[in-house]
Scaffold this active site. Structure first.
Site, PDB file in Angstrom:
ATOM      1  N   ASP A 145       5.837   4.794   5.188  1.00 18.70           N
ATOM      2  CA  ASP A 145       6.685   3.867   5.934  1.00 18.70           C
ATOM      3  C   ASP A 145       6.714   2.477   5.306  1.00 18.70           C
ATOM      4  OD1 ASP A 145       3.983   3.539   6.737  1.00 18.70           O
ATOM      5  OD2 ASP A 145       4.591   2.587   8.609  1.00 18.70           O
ATOM      6  N   HIS A 146       6.069   2.329   4.151  1.00 13.04           N
ATOM      7  CA  HIS A 146       6.115   1.078   3.394  1.00 13.04           C
ATOM      8  C   HIS A 146       6.745   1.250   2.014  1.00 13.04           C
ATOM      9  CE1 HIS A 146       3.459  -1.378   6.096  1.00 13.04           C
ATOM     10  NE2 HIS A 146       3.266  -0.157   6.557  1.00 13.04           N
ATOM     11  N   HIS A 189      -7.528  -0.746   5.540  1.00 12.28           N
ATOM     12  CA  HIS A 189      -6.509   0.191   6.026  1.00 12.28           C
ATOM     13  C   HIS A 189      -6.313   1.316   5.015  1.00 12.28           C
ATOM     14  CE1 HIS A 189      -2.987   1.508   8.253  1.00 12.28           C
ATOM     15  NE2 HIS A 189      -2.240   1.392   7.171  1.00 12.28           N
ATOM     16  N   HIS A 199       0.850  -1.190   0.000  1.00 17.79           N
ATOM     17  CA  HIS A 199       0.000   0.000   0.000  1.00 17.79           C
ATOM     18  C   HIS A 199       0.882   1.235   0.000  1.00 17.79           C
ATOM     19  CE1 HIS A 199       0.760  -0.542   4.310  1.00 17.79           C
ATOM     20  NE2 HIS A 199       0.290   0.666   4.552  1.00 17.79           N
ATOM     21  N   HIS A 202       4.645  -4.425  11.280  1.00 16.03           N
ATOM     22  CA  HIS A 202       4.967  -3.634  12.467  1.00 16.03           C
ATOM     23  C   HIS A 202       5.103  -4.530  13.691  1.00 16.03           C
ATOM     24  CE1 HIS A 202       4.405   0.499  10.933  1.00 16.03           C
ATOM     25  NE2 HIS A 202       3.488  -0.040  10.139  1.00 16.03           N
ATOM     26  N   ASP A 261      -0.299  -3.764   6.393  1.00 20.66           N
ATOM     27  CA  ASP A 261      -0.936  -3.251   7.603  1.00 20.66           C
ATOM     28  C   ASP A 261      -2.398  -3.682   7.706  1.00 20.66           C
ATOM     29  OD1 ASP A 261       1.394  -2.022   8.317  1.00 20.66           O
ATOM     30  OD2 ASP A 261       0.700   0.035   8.007  1.00 20.66           O
ATOM     31  N   HIS A 290       1.415   3.981   1.952  1.00 20.57           N
ATOM     32  CA  HIS A 290       1.927   4.762   3.075  1.00 20.57           C
ATOM     33  C   HIS A 290       3.458   4.842   3.048  1.00 20.57           C
ATOM     34  CE1 HIS A 290      -2.015   4.192   5.566  1.00 20.57           C
ATOM     35  NE2 HIS A 290      -2.100   5.172   4.683  1.00 20.57           N
TER      36      HIS A 290
END
Length: 261
Positions: free
Chosen positions: A59-60, A113, A55, A173, A135, A57
């Protein structure tokens, strides 16, 4: 064939970048930063074969472009999300072929998400099946609903729950102990959950990851996969202060509870 290695690389504050290694080849999933991946590749003499994204975001995906530029490895990602780089746009029914790993990954659409979130599932010839779920699913938890609805997320989790017991759950995570504290509030009498708390607490005390989990363990201990269980539904209704008419209502109550726990 040499057994593939599955390695969670700690990154940022609490992310894991998953690295699948077969001989001198590597595939990475959700690189939120590039330096930790590049260091591992160089230290172990690995060639990056592919970069998979679940996805959009940051942090990915934050390291995807730099890693592609350094290696030339193609980037795979969700069909409908805005990504910094993507050569192969994927949706449910598509596959990612990784012949060097003896592995075909099937793509699942798992909105909730984010609206276009995808997951990758496959079984190598010589090991347990693997689920790279980003996530959507966490150990004893699930992702917040930033772009999707409770009904969408419950349906997405249902796709995971239908996979084999021995599936390795490779989420992104290290939220496990926080999630378990909440899960114990939902189901304080769940013996499997109590045992998991002891085991995972011991791992974290040693600085070790609690992941990957397994789907069997998640089905036994994760409230979000247990919305049909009477104890979970009753606990969710008590929290909501009213009867809950459906599993979607139970899930929505659980998600709101966890948001504010």
């Amino acid at each position: 064939m040499v057994t593939s290695q599955l390695i969670p690389l700690p990154a940022l504050s609490d992310n894991y970048i998953w690295l699948l290694q077969q001989g001198s080849n590597a595939v990475i999933i959700d690189p939120g930063e590039h330096t930790v991946v590049q260091r591992h590749l160089e230290q172990h003499g690995l060639t990056l074969q592919a970069i998979l994204l679940t996805h959009h975001h940051g942090d990915h995906v934050g390291g995807a472009l730099a890693l592609h530029e350094a290696s030339g490895a193609p980037v795979y990602g969700p069909a409908t999300e805005r990504l910094p780089v993507c050569h192969h746009r994927l949706s449910e029914g598509d596959t990612v072929q990784l012949p060097d790993f003896g592995l075909t990954l099937n793509v699942l659409d798992v909105p909730g998400h984010t609206a276009g979130h995808i997951a990758y599932y496959g079984r190598p010839h010589n090991g347990a099946p693997m689920l790279f779920c980003g996530d959507t699913l966490f150990a004893a938890g699930c992702g917040r609903l930033f772009e999707g609805t409770p009904a969408q997320m419950l349906a997405s989790l249902g796709k995971f729950a239908a996979l084999p017991d021995d599936t390795l759950v490779c989420c992104a995570h290290e939220y496990t102990l926080s999630n378990l504290r909440w899960a114990l509030a939902v189901e304080p009498d769940n013996a499997s959950l109590q045992e998991r708390w002891k085991n995972d607490s011991a791992l974290r005390e040693k600085g070790l990851p609690t992941l990957p989990s397994t789907l069997a363990l998640e089905r036994a201990t994760n409230p979000f996969l247990r919305t049909a269980q009477p104890a979970v539904a009753q606990s969710a209704a008590r929290h909501a202060g009213q009867p809950l008419a459906s599993e979607v209502d139970v899930f929505a109550s659980l998600r709101e509870w966890k948001n504010n726990f």
